[in-house]
Design an enzyme around this catalytic site. Structure first.
Site, mmCIF file in Angstrom:
data_model
loop_
_atom_site.group_PDB
_atom_site.id
_atom_site.type_symbol
_atom_site.label_atom_id
_atom_site.label_comp_id
_atom_site.label_asym_id
_atom_site.label_seq_id
_atom_site.Cartn_x
_atom_site.Cartn_y
_atom_site.Cartn_z
ATOM 1 N N TRP A 55 9.911 0.855 6.358
ATOM 2 C CA TRP A 55 10.150 2.275 6.414
ATOM 3 C C TRP A 55 10.592 2.912 7.907
ATOM 4 C CZ3 TRP A 55 7.331 6.291 2.730
ATOM 5 C CH2 TRP A 55 7.364 5.740 1.499
ATOM 6 N N ASP A 78 -0.282 2.258 11.945
ATOM 7 C CA ASP A 78 -1.028 1.327 10.883
ATOM 8 C C ASP A 78 -2.227 0.555 11.159
ATOM 9 O OD1 ASP A 78 0.161 0.068 8.130
ATOM 10 O OD2 ASP A 78 -1.537 -1.092 8.916
ATOM 11 N N LYS A 159 3.014 7.754 -1.156
ATOM 12 C CA LYS A 159 2.850 6.785 -2.312
ATOM 13 C C LYS A 159 1.517 7.436 -3.140
ATOM 14 C CE LYS A 159 2.116 2.441 -1.722
ATOM 15 N NZ LYS A 159 2.862 1.401 -1.935
HETATM 16 C C1 SAM Z 1 2.442 -1.160 1.282
HETATM 17 S S1 SAM Z 1 2.007 -1.377 3.043
HETATM 18 C C2 SAM Z 1 3.097 -0.414 3.909
HETATM 19 C C3 SAM Z 1 4.465 -0.770 3.888
HETATM 20 C C4 SAM Z 1 5.516 -0.209 4.912
HETATM 21 N N1 SAM Z 1 5.894 1.315 4.258
HETATM 22 C C5 SAM Z 1 6.460 -0.772 4.917
HETATM 23 O O1 SAM Z 1 7.977 -0.328 4.593
HETATM 24 O O2 SAM Z 1 6.895 -2.012 5.658
HETATM 25 C C6 SAM Z 1 0.699 -0.260 3.056
HETATM 26 C C7 SAM Z 1 -0.231 -0.272 4.527
HETATM 27 O O3 SAM Z 1 -1.103 0.697 4.585
HETATM 28 C C8 SAM Z 1 -1.931 0.349 5.709
HETATM 29 N N2 SAM Z 1 -3.259 1.147 5.720
HETATM 30 C C9 SAM Z 1 -4.202 1.392 4.557
HETATM 31 N N3 SAM Z 1 -5.294 2.144 5.106
HETATM 32 C C10 SAM Z 1 -4.848 2.615 6.133
HETATM 33 C C11 SAM Z 1 -5.423 3.424 7.124
HETATM 34 N N4 SAM Z 1 -7.012 3.973 6.985
HETATM 35 N N5 SAM Z 1 -4.959 3.662 8.454
HETATM 36 C C12 SAM Z 1 -3.890 3.187 8.757
HETATM 37 N N6 SAM Z 1 -3.056 2.076 7.878
HETATM 38 C C13 SAM Z 1 -3.777 2.019 6.647
HETATM 39 C C14 SAM Z 1 -2.239 -0.977 5.448
HETATM 40 O O4 SAM Z 1 -2.714 -1.751 6.644
HETATM 41 C C15 SAM Z 1 -0.821 -1.643 5.076
HETATM 42 O O5 SAM Z 1 -0.009 -2.162 6.181
#
Ligand code: SAM
Length: 294
Positions: A55, A78, A159
């Site tokens: 993204w 992240d 999402k």
């Molecule tokens: C589906 S991936 C995102 C993909 C990203 N939008 C892309 O296009 O590459 C979901 C992400 O949410 C992050 N995540 C989950 N809980 C989080 C938090 N509390 N703080 C920061 N990141 C978090 C995970 O580490 C993971 O990398």
């Protein structure tokens, strides 16, 4: 699953590699933008839960004009470390922690964001109710941070999983935004409950000055006297407008395709190797001969 079989199974996955995107999720944001023109006039954007960064790649490519690269600020957050992306400031941090907001505000020089997006997903446990609860908490955290940084009239995209109680979230969001739409991009698997809430026109409640504090839980944060988000009457819950977006004649994101002669190479290398995959420790232990079968 081997590289080539996944390439075969999922054409968006393969297309992402061909076009240089770190993840197939890039197409979701591109299709959402085609539908809602999310990027129009956007100068400051926050990409929450951004790793591995597809993204952020989209944001960088779409927003950063070569003639004014300094004009646009993109901050990506992240828990995982991210390999740098041109024109993007990456922060390794937890979006639920108040200090993360402070860091973003510092980068924006105290100016508000025009657009905040969150593609956050927690690690799934397999316990459906628990997973749904944790996902809901993550969305609320993203929303909490957003209310503290988004400009009036700004846009929030997140999402969601369209579970049983998702209409409650729509109702809550409609307190804070002019329009709340549930969007399903073509590249998001039809068999998945995944969708995206597109919230247009942020309208902070008069007299409400949202601030993140270490001592306040998410529930307390939203339990402002003028903004009690927990709607008691299910009859009052909002059913958000549902919009399918992206070219509906495009490939089926659930289908298993056979690679034909147009695909010269069976398997393509990943655009970006994972920086800190969960299996990293196991690989290191295996290399050192410390992984023993009991
Ligand atoms: C589906 S991936 C995102 C993909 C990203 N939008 C892309 O296009 O590459 C979901 C992400 O949410 C992050 N995540 C989950 N809980 C989080 C938090 N509390 N703080 C920061 N990141 C978090 C995970 O580490 C993971 O990398």
């Amino acid at each position: 699953m081997g590289k080539s079989s996944k390439d075969k199974r999922d054409l968006y996955y393969r297309r992402a590699k061909e076009e240089g995107w770190r993840a197939r999720s890039a197409f979701k944001l591109l299709q959402l933008n085609d539908q809602f023109q999310l990027f129009n006039g956007v100068k400051r954007v926050v990409d929450l839960c951004a790793a591995p960064g597809s993204w952020s790649q989209v944001l960088s490519r779409e927003l950063k004009a070569p003639e004014n690269p300094e004009d646009v600020k993109i901050v990506s957050v992240d828990l995982q470390p991210m390999t740098p992306i041109d024109g993007v400031t990456t922060i390794q941090a937890d979006i639920t922690h108040p200090k993360t907001l402070q860091k973003i505000l510092e980068i924006f020089g105290g100016e508000p964001a025009d657009f905040v997006c969150s593609d956050g997903a927690p690690d799934v446990t397999g316990l459906h109710d628990l997973d749904e609860y944790i996902q809901a908490q993550l969305i609320l955290s993203a929303l909490q941070l957003t209310t503290c940084i988004l400009k009036e009239g700004g846009t929030f995209v997140a999402k969601i999983f369209r579970g049983r109680d998702i209409d409650l979230l729509y109702s809550q969001l409609s307190y804070l935004f002019e329009k709340v739409i549930c969007a399903k991009p073509r590249s998001s698997r039809g068999t998945s409950l995944e969708a995206f809430v597109v919230c247009l026109g942020y309208k902070p409640r008069p007299g409400w000055n949202p601030q993140l504090e270490l001592t306040k839980s998410t529930e307390e944060f939203f339990k402002m006297p003028i903004l009690y988000l927990d709607l008691p009457d299910p009859e009052e819950r909002l059913i958000a407008k549902f919009v399918a977006c992206g070219d509906l004649n495009d490939v089926d994101s659930d289908a298993t395709y056979t690679l034909d002669a147009n695909f010269k190479k069976m398997a393509l290398d990943p655009v970006q190797m994972p920086t800190a995959p969960p299996y990293k420790k196991a690989l290191e232990m295996k290399r050192r001969g410390e992984l023993v079968r009991r």
